[in-house]
Motif scaffolding. Structure first.
Motif, short mmCIF file in Angstrom:
data_model
loop_
_atom_site.label_atom_id
_atom_site.label_comp_id
_atom_site.label_asym_id
_atom_site.label_seq_id
_atom_site.Cartn_x
_atom_site.Cartn_y
_atom_site.Cartn_z
N UNK A 118 0.81 -1.15 0.01
CA UNK A 118 0.03 -0.08 -0.09
C UNK A 118 0.85 0.94 0.19
N UNK A 119 0.48 2.20 -0.68
CA UNK A 119 1.00 3.61 -0.37
C UNK A 119 0.37 4.54 0.15
N UNK A 170 10.57 5.38 -2.87
CA UNK A 170 9.48 5.45 -1.54
C UNK A 170 9.89 4.89 -0.54
N UNK A 171 10.27 5.55 0.59
CA UNK A 171 10.75 4.67 1.91
C UNK A 171 9.77 3.91 2.68
N UNK A 172 10.07 3.02 3.20
CA UNK A 172 8.87 1.99 4.07
C UNK A 172 8.64 3.15 5.07
N UNK A 173 7.38 2.81 5.59
CA UNK A 173 6.80 3.82 6.76
C UNK A 173 7.63 3.30 8.06
N UNK A 232 3.82 0.85 2.53
CA UNK A 232 3.61 0.08 4.04
C UNK A 232 4.40 -1.15 4.33
N UNK A 233 5.08 -1.57 3.22
CA UNK A 233 5.87 -2.83 3.51
C UNK A 233 7.13 -2.33 4.17
N UNK A 234 7.84 -3.50 4.73
CA UNK A 234 9.06 -3.15 5.47
C UNK A 234 10.27 -2.94 4.77
N UNK A 235 10.17 -3.31 3.34
CA UNK A 235 11.31 -3.25 2.39
C UNK A 235 10.50 -2.23 1.22
N UNK A 236 11.46 -1.56 0.47
CA UNK A 236 11.25 -0.82 -0.55
C UNK A 236 10.49 -1.43 -1.66
N UNK A 237 9.65 -1.06 -2.48
CA UNK A 237 8.78 -1.69 -3.53
C UNK A 237 9.85 -1.60 -4.75
N UNK A 238 9.98 -2.54 -5.49
CA UNK A 238 10.91 -2.62 -6.81
C UNK A 238 10.30 -1.66 -7.69
N UNK A 282 10.40 5.27 9.86
CA UNK A 282 10.01 6.35 10.76
C UNK A 282 9.06 5.66 12.08
N UNK A 283 8.36 4.91 11.80
CA UNK A 283 7.69 3.89 12.68
C UNK A 283 7.97 2.42 12.63
N UNK A 284 9.03 2.07 13.58
CA UNK A 284 9.56 0.89 13.25
C UNK A 284 8.44 -0.19 13.54
N UNK A 285 8.62 -1.36 13.02
CA UNK A 285 7.61 -2.54 13.16
C UNK A 285 6.40 -2.32 12.21
N UNK A 286 6.09 -1.48 11.61
CA UNK A 286 4.85 -1.24 10.85
C UNK A 286 5.18 -2.00 9.49
N UNK A 287 4.11 -2.74 9.29
CA UNK A 287 4.06 -3.43 7.98
C UNK A 287 2.87 -4.19 7.68
N UNK A 288 2.12 -3.62 6.32
CA UNK A 288 1.05 -4.35 5.91
C UNK A 288 1.05 -4.25 4.58
N UNK A 289 0.40 -5.23 3.70
CA UNK A 289 0.35 -5.47 2.55
C UNK A 289 -1.07 -6.00 2.16
N UNK A 290 -1.59 -5.73 0.81
CA UNK A 290 -2.82 -6.28 0.41
C UNK A 290 -2.28 -7.93 -0.17
N UNK A 291 -3.56 -8.68 -0.08
CA UNK A 291 -3.39 -9.96 -0.35
C UNK A 291 -4.52 -10.50 -1.18
N UNK A 292 -4.41 -10.84 -2.41
CA UNK A 292 -5.47 -11.18 -3.32
C UNK A 292 -5.43 -12.55 -3.77
#
Length: 341
Positions: A144-145, A253-256, A242-248, A259-269
């Motif tokens: 997510x962005x 774009x830096x991961x959230x 929103x992922x812990x690593x940058x998107x290819x 700035x907010x350690x431990x934050x990680x979400x992603x869409x799953x389809x």
């Protein structure tokens, strides 16, 4: 959007390529141990159009991931796999319609993280997707962005957090609906950042992003597939993933989490069918969806969306679904957020 490159040719006066594919696929199933477990079920599939239900408005990530696969399945299996959008209630309107459909393989559901969130987020739901649907195959994972209106005076994530803290309760954030990954991502961000803002729910990503671009809402969490065109057109500004690593796809774009350690979400389809759908149909759909994901045109399309293809057997996909269900149940419990209306 690119379609598959398969074409249809006539092999002789009695068999077209499509008919051959159906018969070959059925012959393979009939000879397999899976088919042997269902000796009373001997109908070919599909012999009529299949409805592919999309739980959100057109243009969102679920729609963009499903469209090329449905077109290639139409070409490979010789019957239309027709997309039908049924938005509402964070995907639950569509989900219930598929749960209640005949378990014959002619109604399938494009699933998302919202389905796995919903079971714990809304205790009033008259169904449980982990019990009332049969998981068929994965389609993709997607970051997510964090997006902001162009007029918001922030240029990066640190400035955004500082602005939100300096203006408590004044910011508004859109989501694709209550109980969606967009909603839970916004709630998780609010909790970790220690800020206050107003969350505004929509019936899908497209209308939510329109209101952020127009300035009716200040910011949004949304899937890369839904937001990229708007960002590329300069109508919105993306400041983090929103992922812990940058998107290819979006390496700047830096991961959230920076700035907010431990934050990680992603869409799953993925794709599911009503419970009790015959196993040979589930296995056939799994193989065909995996084959579609291997098509070069679809692989390129997914890469352009920032999506990571999610292929595997039925058993492997069920294991992923089980793990995701536990993960989102824990997030709902951590945030202590539930549907209240």
């Amino acid at each position: 959007m690119r379609d598959g490159t398969l074409t249809e040719t006539t092999k002789d006066v009695t068999f077209t390529r499509r008919a051959w594919l159906r018969s070959a696929a059925w012959a393979t199933m009939a000879a397999s141990p899976v088919a042997a477990a269902f000796p009373a079920w001997a109908q070919p599939y599909p012999t009529r159009p299949v409805t592919w239900v999309i739980p959100f408005a057109p243009g969102g990530a679920t729609d963009q991931l499903s469209t090329p696969i449905s077109k290639l399945l139409t070409a490979r299996l010789g019957q239309p796999f027709t997309l039908e959008h049924r938005p509402g209630a964070g995907g639950n309107v569509a989900t219930r319609s598929v749960v209640e459909a005949a378990p014959d393989g002619y109604t399938i559901l494009a699933t998302s993280t919202a389905n796995l969130i919903g079971t714990s987020f809304d205790p009033s739901l008259p169904f449980d997707v982990t019990k009332d649907l049969a998981a068929v195959a994965g389609m993709a994972r997607m970051p997510l962005l964090l997006l902001v209106n162009n007029d918001l005076p922030v240029r990066n994530l640190a400035e955004f957090v500082a602005y939100a803290k300096g203006n408590p309760g004044k910011l508004s954030v859109s989501t694709a609906g209550p109980g969606t990954v967009q909603h839970l991502s916004a709630e998780l961000f609010r909790s970790k950042a220690g800020i206050k803002w107003t969350i505004v729910h929509y019936r899908g990503s497209s209308p939510a992003l329109v209101d952020v671009a127009s300035g009716h809402v200040h910011a949004a969490f949304d899937n890369a597939a839904s937001a990229l065109e708007t960002v590329k057109a300069g109508k919105l500004r993306a400041i983090a993933v929103t992922t812990q690593t940058r998107s290819e796809r979006l390496p700047d774009l830096p991961p959230i989490a920076d700035v907010l350690p431990g934050f990680a979400t992603s869409g799953f389809y993925g794709v599911a069918v009503p419970r009790d759908t015959p196993r040979p149909i589930v296995e056939l759909l799994n193989r065909e969806i995996n084959a579609a994901q291997a098509d070069p045109a679809i692989r390129q399309h997914y890469a352009e969306l920032g999506a990571i293809a999610l292929a595997g057997t039925v058993s492997e996909y069920n294991a992923v679904v089980a793990a995701e269900s536990v993960r989102w149940r824990n997030v709902v419990a951590l945030l202590d957020v539930r549907k209240t209306d």
